[in-house]
Design a protein around this motif. Sequence first.
Motif, PDB file in Angstrom:
ATOM      1  N   ALA A 185     -12.638  -7.756  -0.985  1.00 49.65           N
ATOM      2  CA  ALA A 185     -12.609  -9.045  -1.668  1.00 49.65           C
ATOM      3  C   ALA A 185     -11.882 -10.124  -1.181  1.00 49.65           C
ATOM      4  O   ALA A 185     -12.289 -11.290  -1.219  1.00 49.65           O
ATOM      5  N   THR A 186     -10.723 -10.067  -0.498  1.00 47.78           N
ATOM      6  CA  THR A 186      -9.867 -10.980   0.310  1.00 47.78           C
ATOM      7  C   THR A 186      -9.396 -10.455   1.346  1.00 47.78           C
ATOM      8  O   THR A 186      -9.333  -9.284   1.831  1.00 47.78           O
ATOM      9  N   PRO A 187      -9.244 -11.364   2.419  1.00 51.15           N
ATOM     10  CA  PRO A 187      -8.234 -10.865   3.752  1.00 51.15           C
ATOM     11  C   PRO A 187      -7.178  -9.879   3.635  1.00 51.15           C
ATOM     12  O   PRO A 187      -6.972  -9.059   4.161  1.00 51.15           O
ATOM     13  N   TYR A 188      -6.393 -10.416   2.752  1.00 49.48           N
ATOM     14  CA  TYR A 188      -5.108  -9.688   2.479  1.00 49.48           C
ATOM     15  C   TYR A 188      -5.221  -8.130   1.665  1.00 49.48           C
ATOM     16  O   TYR A 188      -4.768  -7.360   2.317  1.00 49.48           O
ATOM     17  N   LEU A 189      -6.184  -8.195   0.916  1.00 51.67           N
ATOM     18  CA  LEU A 189      -6.569  -6.864   0.169  1.00 51.67           C
ATOM     19  C   LEU A 189      -7.131  -6.062   1.186  1.00 51.67           C
ATOM     20  O   LEU A 189      -6.936  -4.809   1.318  1.00 51.67           O
ATOM     21  N   THR A 190      -8.070  -6.697   1.950  1.00 53.94           N
ATOM     22  CA  THR A 190      -8.778  -5.906   2.988  1.00 53.94           C
ATOM     23  C   THR A 190      -7.698  -5.180   4.137  1.00 53.94           C
ATOM     24  O   THR A 190      -7.930  -4.090   4.436  1.00 53.94           O
ATOM     25  N   VAL A 191      -6.829  -5.842   4.657  1.00 58.05           N
ATOM     26  CA  VAL A 191      -5.717  -5.395   5.451  1.00 58.05           C
ATOM     27  C   VAL A 191      -4.978  -4.449   4.856  1.00 58.05           C
ATOM     28  O   VAL A 191      -4.710  -3.103   5.192  1.00 58.05           O
ATOM     29  N   MET A 192      -4.539  -4.628   3.553  1.00 57.48           N
ATOM     30  CA  MET A 192      -3.558  -3.604   2.812  1.00 57.48           C
ATOM     31  C   MET A 192      -4.255  -2.301   2.365  1.00 57.48           C
ATOM     32  O   MET A 192      -3.823  -1.430   2.715  1.00 57.48           O
ATOM     33  N   PHE A 193      -5.450  -2.328   2.079  1.00 49.67           N
ATOM     34  CA  PHE A 193      -6.361  -0.960   1.819  1.00 49.67           C
ATOM     35  C   PHE A 193      -7.063  -0.490   3.048  1.00 49.67           C
ATOM     36  O   PHE A 193      -7.507   0.813   2.744  1.00 49.67           O
ATOM     37  N   SER A 194      -7.260  -1.227   3.826  1.00 50.56           N
ATOM     38  CA  SER A 194      -8.035  -0.557   5.069  1.00 50.56           C
ATOM     39  C   SER A 194      -7.120   0.025   6.177  1.00 50.56           C
ATOM     40  O   SER A 194      -7.609   1.074   6.944  1.00 50.56           O
ATOM     41  N   THR A 195      -6.247  -0.652   6.315  1.00 53.03           N
ATOM     42  CA  THR A 195      -5.164  -0.078   7.689  1.00 53.03           C
ATOM     43  C   THR A 195      -3.743  -0.308   7.096  1.00 53.03           C
ATOM     44  O   THR A 195      -3.040   0.265   8.030  1.00 53.03           O
ATOM     45  N   GLY A 196      -3.388  -1.019   6.192  1.00 53.66           N
ATOM     46  CA  GLY A 196      -2.079  -1.428   5.865  1.00 53.66           C
ATOM     47  C   GLY A 196      -1.234  -0.322   5.144  1.00 53.66           C
ATOM     48  O   GLY A 196      -1.741   0.876   5.047  1.00 53.66           O
ATOM     49  N   PRO A 197      -0.155  -0.862   4.376  1.00 51.93           N
ATOM     50  CA  PRO A 197       0.645   0.080   3.707  1.00 51.93           C
ATOM     51  C   PRO A 197      -0.125   0.750   2.842  1.00 51.93           C
ATOM     52  O   PRO A 197       0.266   2.061   2.281  1.00 51.93           O
ATOM     53  N   MET A 198      -0.899   0.146   1.791  1.00 52.54           N
ATOM     54  CA  MET A 198      -1.525   0.624   0.690  1.00 52.54           C
ATOM     55  C   MET A 198      -2.446   1.814   1.183  1.00 52.54           C
ATOM     56  O   MET A 198      -2.425   3.031   0.601  1.00 52.54           O
ATOM     57  N   PHE A 199      -3.221   1.427   2.314  1.00 54.96           N
ATOM     58  CA  PHE A 199      -4.046   2.884   2.818  1.00 54.96           C
ATOM     59  C   PHE A 199      -3.047   3.976   3.185  1.00 54.96           C
ATOM     60  O   PHE A 199      -3.491   5.014   3.208  1.00 54.96           O
ATOM     61  N   LEU A 200      -1.859   3.716   3.991  1.00 55.49           N
ATOM     62  CA  LEU A 200      -0.832   4.922   4.336  1.00 55.49           C
ATOM     63  C   LEU A 200      -0.482   5.783   3.179  1.00 55.49           C
ATOM     64  O   LEU A 200      -0.573   6.561   3.146  1.00 55.49           O
ATOM     65  N   SER A 201       0.132   5.052   2.206  1.00 55.71           N
ATOM     66  CA  SER A 201       0.397   5.511   0.815  1.00 55.71           C
ATOM     67  C   SER A 201      -0.578   6.373   0.198  1.00 55.71           C
ATOM     68  O   SER A 201      -0.260   7.419  -0.343  1.00 55.71           O
ATOM     69  N   LEU A 202      -1.823   5.630   0.023  1.00 53.62           N
ATOM     70  CA  LEU A 202      -2.665   6.301  -0.726  1.00 53.62           C
ATOM     71  C   LEU A 202      -3.431   7.561  -0.211  1.00 53.62           C
ATOM     72  O   LEU A 202      -3.809   8.587  -0.594  1.00 53.62           O
ATOM     73  N   GLN A 203      -3.133   7.564   0.981  1.00 53.91           N
ATOM     74  CA  GLN A 203      -4.042   8.681   2.005  1.00 53.91           C
ATOM     75  C   GLN A 203      -2.992   9.793   1.987  1.00 53.91           C
ATOM     76  O   GLN A 203      -3.238  11.138   1.864  1.00 53.91           O
ATOM     77  N   TYR A 204      -1.570   9.388   2.027  1.00 55.74           N
ATOM     78  CA  TYR A 204      -0.622  10.254   1.860  1.00 55.74           C
ATOM     79  C   TYR A 204      -0.522  11.152   0.474  1.00 55.74           C
ATOM     80  O   TYR A 204      -0.670  12.372   0.473  1.00 55.74           O
ATOM     81  N   LEU A 205      -0.983  10.372  -0.473  1.00 60.07           N
ATOM     82  CA  LEU A 205      -1.023  10.863  -1.847  1.00 60.07           C
ATOM     83  C   LEU A 205      -2.097  12.063  -2.079  1.00 60.07           C
ATOM     84  O   LEU A 205      -1.985  13.127  -2.625  1.00 60.07           O
ATOM     85  N   ALA A 206      -3.159  11.871  -1.186  1.00 65.99           N
ATOM     86  CA  ALA A 206      -4.375  12.603  -1.269  1.00 65.99           C
ATOM     87  C   ALA A 206      -4.134  13.811  -0.447  1.00 65.99           C
ATOM     88  O   ALA A 206      -5.153  14.641  -0.203  1.00 65.99           O
ATOM     89  N   MET A 207      -3.125  14.012   0.565  1.00 72.92           N
ATOM     90  CA  MET A 207      -3.286  14.943   1.639  1.00 72.92           C
ATOM     91  C   MET A 207      -2.660  16.454   0.900  1.00 72.92           C
ATOM     92  O   MET A 207      -2.025  16.311  -0.184  1.00 72.92           O
ATOM     93  N   LEU A 208      -2.917  17.376   1.540  1.00 72.83           N
ATOM     94  CA  LEU A 208      -2.543  18.896   1.141  1.00 72.83           C
ATOM     95  C   LEU A 208      -0.889  18.660   1.247  1.00 72.83           C
ATOM     96  O   LEU A 208      -0.338  18.255   2.011  1.00 72.83           O
ATOM     97  N   PRO A 209      -0.316  19.200   0.372  1.00 71.61           N
ATOM     98  CA  PRO A 209       1.131  19.706   0.388  1.00 71.61           C
ATOM     99  C   PRO A 209       1.768  20.017   1.592  1.00 71.61           C
ATOM    100  O   PRO A 209       2.660  19.773   2.175  1.00 71.61           O
TER     101      PRO A 209
END
Length: 117
Positions: free
Chosen positions: A64-88
């Motif tokens: 939807a916006t350049p800022y959100l695209t960076v945050m969720f595609s390669t940025g901190p939110m991407f890292l954090s959400l991917q971490y949460l979904a990973m195996l223990p």
Amino acid sequence: LDVGCQKNKDLADISNSMGRLNATAALPLTQPVGFSNDVLFATKGSPFFKELIDALPIKNKWFATPYLTVMFSTGPMFLSLQYLAMLPSIKAQVLAIPEELYTERGTRYFKHLRGST
């Protein structure tokens, strides 16, 4: 980049901590939640980074916006959400660099430079 190292020794300290703790990745914690992506450490063959790299094509889309695209595609939110979904077992291999070592307050490994990224 908006982050620099205070001293070369600092990198060795983090690397040695990773070895002692059998960590294959190290990332700084950020506020209010999650990980920052401006400093990343990995060992060769890190399962954490393999998972991140495998997820990149799925997240390569417009948010939807350049800022959100960076945050969720390669940025901190991407890292954090991917971490949460990973195996223990993979999460256990990630060393969280504490805020007091990363931020401008108190003792820190890194200096934060003025930037706009």
